[in-house]
Design a protein around this motif. Sequence first.
Motif, short mmCIF file in Angstrom:
data_model
loop_
_atom_site.label_atom_id
_atom_site.label_comp_id
_atom_site.label_asym_id
_atom_site.label_seq_id
_atom_site.Cartn_x
_atom_site.Cartn_y
_atom_site.Cartn_z
N PHE A 30 0.83 -1.20 0.00
CA PHE A 30 0.00 0.00 0.00
C PHE A 30 0.87 1.26 0.00
CE2 PHE A 30 -2.52 3.34 1.89
CZ PHE A 30 -3.83 3.11 1.50
N VAL A 31 1.85 1.30 0.91
CA VAL A 31 2.70 2.48 1.02
C VAL A 31 3.57 2.66 -0.22
CG1 VAL A 31 4.64 3.49 2.31
CG2 VAL A 31 2.69 2.51 3.54
N SER A 32 4.06 1.57 -0.79
CA SER A 32 4.90 1.70 -1.99
C SER A 32 4.10 2.27 -3.15
CB SER A 32 5.51 0.35 -2.36
OG SER A 32 4.52 -0.56 -2.80
N ARG A 33 2.84 1.89 -3.26
CA ARG A 33 1.99 2.43 -4.33
C ARG A 33 1.73 3.93 -4.13
NH1 ARG A 33 -2.98 -1.54 -4.15
NH2 ARG A 33 -3.79 -0.17 -5.78
N ILE A 34 1.51 4.32 -2.88
CA ILE A 34 1.31 5.74 -2.61
C ILE A 34 2.60 6.51 -2.88
CG2 ILE A 34 0.87 7.45 -0.80
CD1 ILE A 34 -1.07 5.53 0.43
N ASP A 35 3.74 5.97 -2.46
CA ASP A 35 5.02 6.64 -2.69
C ASP A 35 5.26 6.87 -4.18
OD1 ASP A 35 5.63 6.81 -0.03
OD2 ASP A 35 6.86 4.99 0.01
N GLU A 36 4.94 5.88 -4.99
CA GLU A 36 5.10 6.05 -6.44
C GLU A 36 4.24 7.18 -6.97
OE1 GLU A 36 4.19 2.36 -8.29
OE2 GLU A 36 5.90 1.28 -7.44
N GLN A 37 3.02 7.26 -6.48
CA GLN A 37 2.11 8.30 -6.93
C GLN A 37 2.56 9.68 -6.46
OE1 GLN A 37 -1.25 6.44 -5.14
NE2 GLN A 37 -1.75 5.21 -6.95
N VAL A 38 3.04 9.75 -5.21
CA VAL A 38 3.52 11.03 -4.69
C VAL A 38 4.76 11.49 -5.45
CG1 VAL A 38 4.57 12.15 -2.68
CG2 VAL A 38 2.51 10.73 -2.39
N GLN A 39 5.68 10.58 -5.72
CA GLN A 39 6.92 10.95 -6.42
C GLN A 39 6.65 11.43 -7.84
OE1 GLN A 39 10.00 11.30 -5.11
NE2 GLN A 39 8.90 10.89 -3.19
N GLY A 40 5.53 11.04 -8.40
CA GLY A 40 5.21 11.47 -9.75
C GLY A 40 4.55 12.82 -9.84
N ASN A 41 4.40 13.52 -8.69
CA ASN A 41 3.71 14.81 -8.68
C ASN A 41 4.47 15.77 -7.78
OD1 ASN A 41 1.62 16.76 -7.33
ND2 ASN A 41 0.64 16.09 -9.23
N GLU A 42 4.95 16.86 -8.36
CA GLU A 42 5.78 17.81 -7.60
C GLU A 42 5.02 18.44 -6.45
OE1 GLU A 42 8.42 21.89 -8.36
OE2 GLU A 42 7.57 20.78 -10.06
N GLU A 43 3.75 18.78 -6.67
CA GLU A 43 2.96 19.41 -5.62
C GLU A 43 2.77 18.47 -4.44
OE1 GLU A 43 0.64 22.44 -3.76
OE2 GLU A 43 2.15 22.40 -5.34
N LEU A 44 2.50 17.21 -4.74
CA LEU A 44 2.36 16.24 -3.66
C LEU A 44 3.66 16.06 -2.88
CD1 LEU A 44 0.20 13.39 -5.26
CD2 LEU A 44 -0.50 15.05 -3.54
N ARG A 45 4.79 16.02 -3.60
CA ARG A 45 6.08 15.89 -2.92
C ARG A 45 6.31 17.06 -1.98
NH1 ARG A 45 8.10 14.71 -8.07
NH2 ARG A 45 9.32 16.65 -8.06
N ARG A 46 5.96 18.25 -2.42
CA ARG A 46 6.15 19.43 -1.57
C ARG A 46 5.26 19.35 -0.32
NH1 ARG A 46 3.76 24.03 -0.41
NH2 ARG A 46 2.04 23.66 -1.86
#
Length: 315
Positions: free
Chosen positions: A236-252
């Motif tokens: 679950f967390v790895s899937r969320i991490d992938e999605q977050v890393q693909g979006n600059e706003e989410l990373r911030r």
Amino acid sequence: MSVPGKLFELTPAASNVPPGLDLVIALTGFSDAGGAAGQFNEYSREAVSSEPIAVFDNDLLLDYRARRPIIYFNEDRLTEYTPPVLQMSLAQDDLHQPFLMLTGYEPDFLWEGFVRNVIGLIERFAVARTTWVHAIPMPVPHTRPIGVTVSGTRDDLIDAMSVWRPHTQVPANVLHLLEYRLTELGADVAGFALLIPHYLADTEFPSAALATIDSISAATGLILPTDELREEGRDFVSRIDEQVQGNEELRRLVGTLEQRYDAYMENNSLKSPLMDSDGVLPSADEIAAELEKFLAGRKGPDDGTSGSMGPNARS
């Protein structure tokens, strides 16, 4: 309306309960961020050996129109009805240590009567300690361990585990009332409030179920199986991490939550793990809105996921 004093029926298994056991409680209801109590209820049915010893009366405690039970319609007839269940059970952990569990829904009615009945069962079975768990949404990152706020009379647990000790008013649930009454009686009781990332509050977050079990184990010494949940949590967390890393706003946004969380945990100099030095609460709406696009919710034709937000780790 005249209401009988006893809100439950004992089963024959009640005569087999040895004195001095731990009582573990997790009820679904007002606050169940990350599906912590709901997942524990499901987990306890599937992974924990147990048998009911006291079954509570739905007709007295449940608002059926607010939480409608499920009935199965098979082409031209009704074939299966599944009523909600609120019960106390005698269970065993992985080492065959017996303990008591109270699982099911939070009562809609007769809170004082329900609490009196539970305390009566606690006294009847000479319960040694009561431990209950619920979960609340907080602006904390999913990349850090789930923190807890511990309440009750177990100073050892409060000192060792409670990461946030607020002075605040909160909407009560029935287990707050139970803890309050048990504290008045001088009983051993501990309540764990899990601090769940607010942007995952509306999904089944496997780490929330794990934190529930870990809290119970810390309070009771019980050993419960978690391998399957841990694997689901990593996925679950790895899937969320992938999605977050693909979006600059989410990373911030996640990075901001991480900085505030780490600063609080490092020196405890902030008012809470949720605020910066100016006392500004980070926006829950920003990150939730961004993640909604990625952790889309309703069941899709190709991925089979469901839930209002997040990859649904348990069906």
